[in-house]
Design a protein around this motif. Structure first.
Motif, short mmCIF file in Angstrom:
data_model
loop_
_atom_site.label_atom_id
_atom_site.label_comp_id
_atom_site.label_asym_id
_atom_site.label_seq_id
_atom_site.Cartn_x
_atom_site.Cartn_y
_atom_site.Cartn_z
N UNK A 49 96.95 59.80 96.76
CA UNK A 49 97.59 58.95 95.75
C UNK A 49 99.06 59.31 95.54
N UNK A 50 99.44 60.53 95.91
CA UNK A 50 100.86 60.89 95.79
C UNK A 50 101.72 60.09 96.76
N UNK A 51 101.07 59.53 97.79
CA UNK A 51 101.77 58.68 98.76
C UNK A 51 101.43 57.20 98.57
N UNK A 52 100.73 56.90 97.47
CA UNK A 52 100.37 55.51 97.22
C UNK A 52 98.98 55.15 97.67
N UNK A 53 98.28 56.08 98.32
CA UNK A 53 96.92 55.83 98.76
C UNK A 53 96.85 54.76 99.84
N UNK A 54 95.61 54.35 100.14
CA UNK A 54 95.40 53.29 101.12
C UNK A 54 95.47 51.94 100.39
N UNK A 55 96.69 51.51 100.15
CA UNK A 55 96.88 50.28 99.38
C UNK A 55 98.22 49.66 99.74
N UNK A 56 98.26 48.33 99.78
CA UNK A 56 99.49 47.63 100.14
C UNK A 56 99.54 46.27 99.46
N UNK A 57 100.73 45.80 99.22
CA UNK A 57 100.93 44.52 98.52
C UNK A 57 102.02 43.70 99.18
N UNK A 58 101.77 42.39 99.35
CA UNK A 58 102.79 41.43 99.81
C UNK A 58 103.03 40.42 98.71
N UNK A 59 104.31 40.07 98.48
CA UNK A 59 104.65 39.05 97.49
C UNK A 59 105.71 38.12 98.08
N UNK A 60 105.76 36.91 97.57
CA UNK A 60 106.78 35.95 97.99
C UNK A 60 106.82 34.82 96.96
N UNK A 61 107.97 34.17 96.83
CA UNK A 61 108.11 33.01 95.95
C UNK A 61 109.09 32.04 96.59
N UNK A 62 108.90 30.77 96.31
CA UNK A 62 109.81 29.77 96.86
C UNK A 62 109.43 28.37 96.41
N UNK A 63 110.35 27.46 96.60
CA UNK A 63 110.11 26.07 96.22
C UNK A 63 109.17 25.39 97.21
N UNK A 64 108.07 24.87 96.69
CA UNK A 64 107.14 24.05 97.47
C UNK A 64 106.65 24.74 98.74
N UNK A 65 106.50 26.06 98.72
CA UNK A 65 105.99 26.74 99.91
C UNK A 65 104.46 26.81 99.82
N UNK A 66 103.83 26.65 100.95
CA UNK A 66 102.37 26.68 101.02
C UNK A 66 101.89 28.08 101.35
N UNK B 177 116.33 31.29 94.15
CA UNK B 177 115.52 30.71 95.21
C UNK B 177 116.17 30.94 96.57
N UNK B 178 115.35 30.93 97.59
CA UNK B 178 115.82 31.13 98.95
C UNK B 178 116.86 30.06 99.28
N UNK B 179 118.01 30.52 99.79
CA UNK B 179 119.09 29.59 100.15
C UNK B 179 120.17 29.49 99.09
N UNK B 180 119.88 29.98 97.86
CA UNK B 180 120.91 29.95 96.82
C UNK B 180 122.07 30.86 97.21
N UNK B 181 123.28 30.44 96.85
CA UNK B 181 124.48 31.22 97.16
C UNK B 181 125.09 31.71 95.85
#
Length: 331
Positions: A109-126, A244-248
């Motif tokens: 657990x000091x290294x985070x254990x056997x666990x992983x997470x993916x996240x993402x956000x965007x307009x109208x993405x499936x 959002x992705x593409x914003x400048x």
């Protein structure tokens, strides 16, 4: 016009209206339909991940209700702040949220254990868009194609046309981690913002703009460019934390040239060593005129002589005039 004619015209009008609406759907209807087509559920996300695993010769992940719970909660939290982050509202990391919910994470657990997470956000993405995006880099791909992790949970939250996707994948102590420790150790993926975000090159005027990519947040952008989140929000006149992705976004405004005070360089006068040399006398530039004749004043004696001569000449003239006058009269 009789009643049957009016009825015929009414039928034609109704039919024409229906035909027009069928050919020209209202804009809001099209937008709602497009959003509905793009929206995906947590099961769509799990199915997309498991399809990728099966195509790579790996067994499908098993759905775990505890992981479903924490993944959904985390998607809703991200939607509430309008940004993607691996940290919970209390600063907790993914494996810590799993432990708090009752999922016994295996490994160190000091290294985070056997666990992983993916996240993402965007307009109208499936869900498929999310998985295809995660496939583009090793840490996200490793989460989906791990040979060590076994359980999965997914969450989806929608705000307007923006979707927030989360998958949490882990191995619990009931999964016998000792038999798989040497195969594939997966740590919790916490993005290193320095490596993840590529800083933009300043323009000719010194200005810097950043174009948002998948996974970027106001916090991560501020960290890599070493500015505060408040400064970032103020420079870009943001009213909320949604990016959002593409914003400048402006990171550094153009330089304003400041007037420079000219540096005065002292004039160095060469010192001449005197030497013995003949003295050169300058020629006179005075114009010479002929000398003026000086008339000496007449003395008093000379004046007396002149007066005497004048008187004598006067008397002589008078005598001669008288003499010649008498002779002329006698004749």
């Amino acid at each position: 016009m009789n009643r049957s004619s009016l009825k015929g015209l009414l039928v034609i009008a109704v039919f024409s209206t229906m035909l027009f609406l069928a050919r020209n759907k209202p804009v809001f209807y099209l937008q709602t339909l497009q959003t509905a087509n793009k929206s995906s559920t947590s099961m769509d996300l799990i199915n997309a991940v498991n399809s990728l695993r099966i195509s790579n010769g790996l067994p499908a992940y098993q759905i775990n209700q505890t992981l479903m719970y924490i993944a959904q909660n985390h998607s809703e939290y991200q939607a509430s702040i309008g940004a993607t982050t691996h940290y919970g509202p209390d600063g907790s990391r993914p494996f810590q949220r799993a432990l708090s919910a009752g999922y016994l994470v295996a490994g160190d657990l000091s290294l985070g254990g056997y666990f992983s997470e993916n996240i993402i956000a965007g307009r109208n993405i499936s869900a498929s868009d999310a998985v295809n995006s995660w496939k583009l880099d090793a840490p996200h791909l490793n989460t989906m194609l791990s040979s060590t992790l076994q359980d999965i949970g997914a969450g989806v939250s929608v705000v307007g046309d923006t979707l927030y996707y989360t998958i949490d994948v882990g191995l619990s102590t009931s999964g016998n981690p000792e038999t798989t420790q040497q195969v594939d150790i997966v740590k919790t993926y916490i993005p290193n913002v320095v490596k993840k975000i590529l800083t933009s090159t300043p323009g000719a005027d010194g200005s810097i703009y950043h174009i948002v990519d998948y996974g970027d947040t106001i916090w991560s952008i501020s960290q890599v460019y070493k500015i505060s989140e408040e400064e970032f929000i103020k420079m870009n006149s943001l009213t909320d934390n949604f990016i959002f992705v593409g914003d400048k976004f402006l990171i550094r405004p153009p330089f304003t040239p400041s007037p420079t005070t000219p540096t005065i360089t002292p004039t160095i006068i060469a010192t001449q060593t005197p030497s013995l040399s003949p003295t050169i006398r300058p020629k006179s530039t005075i114009t010479e005129y002929p000398p003026t004749k000086i008339v000496e004043p007449i003395s008093s004696n000379q004046n007396n002589v002149i007066l005497f001569v004048i008187i004598s000449l006067t008397l002589l003239s008078s005598g001669l005039f008288t003499f010649f006058g008498k002779n002329i009269n006698n004749k």
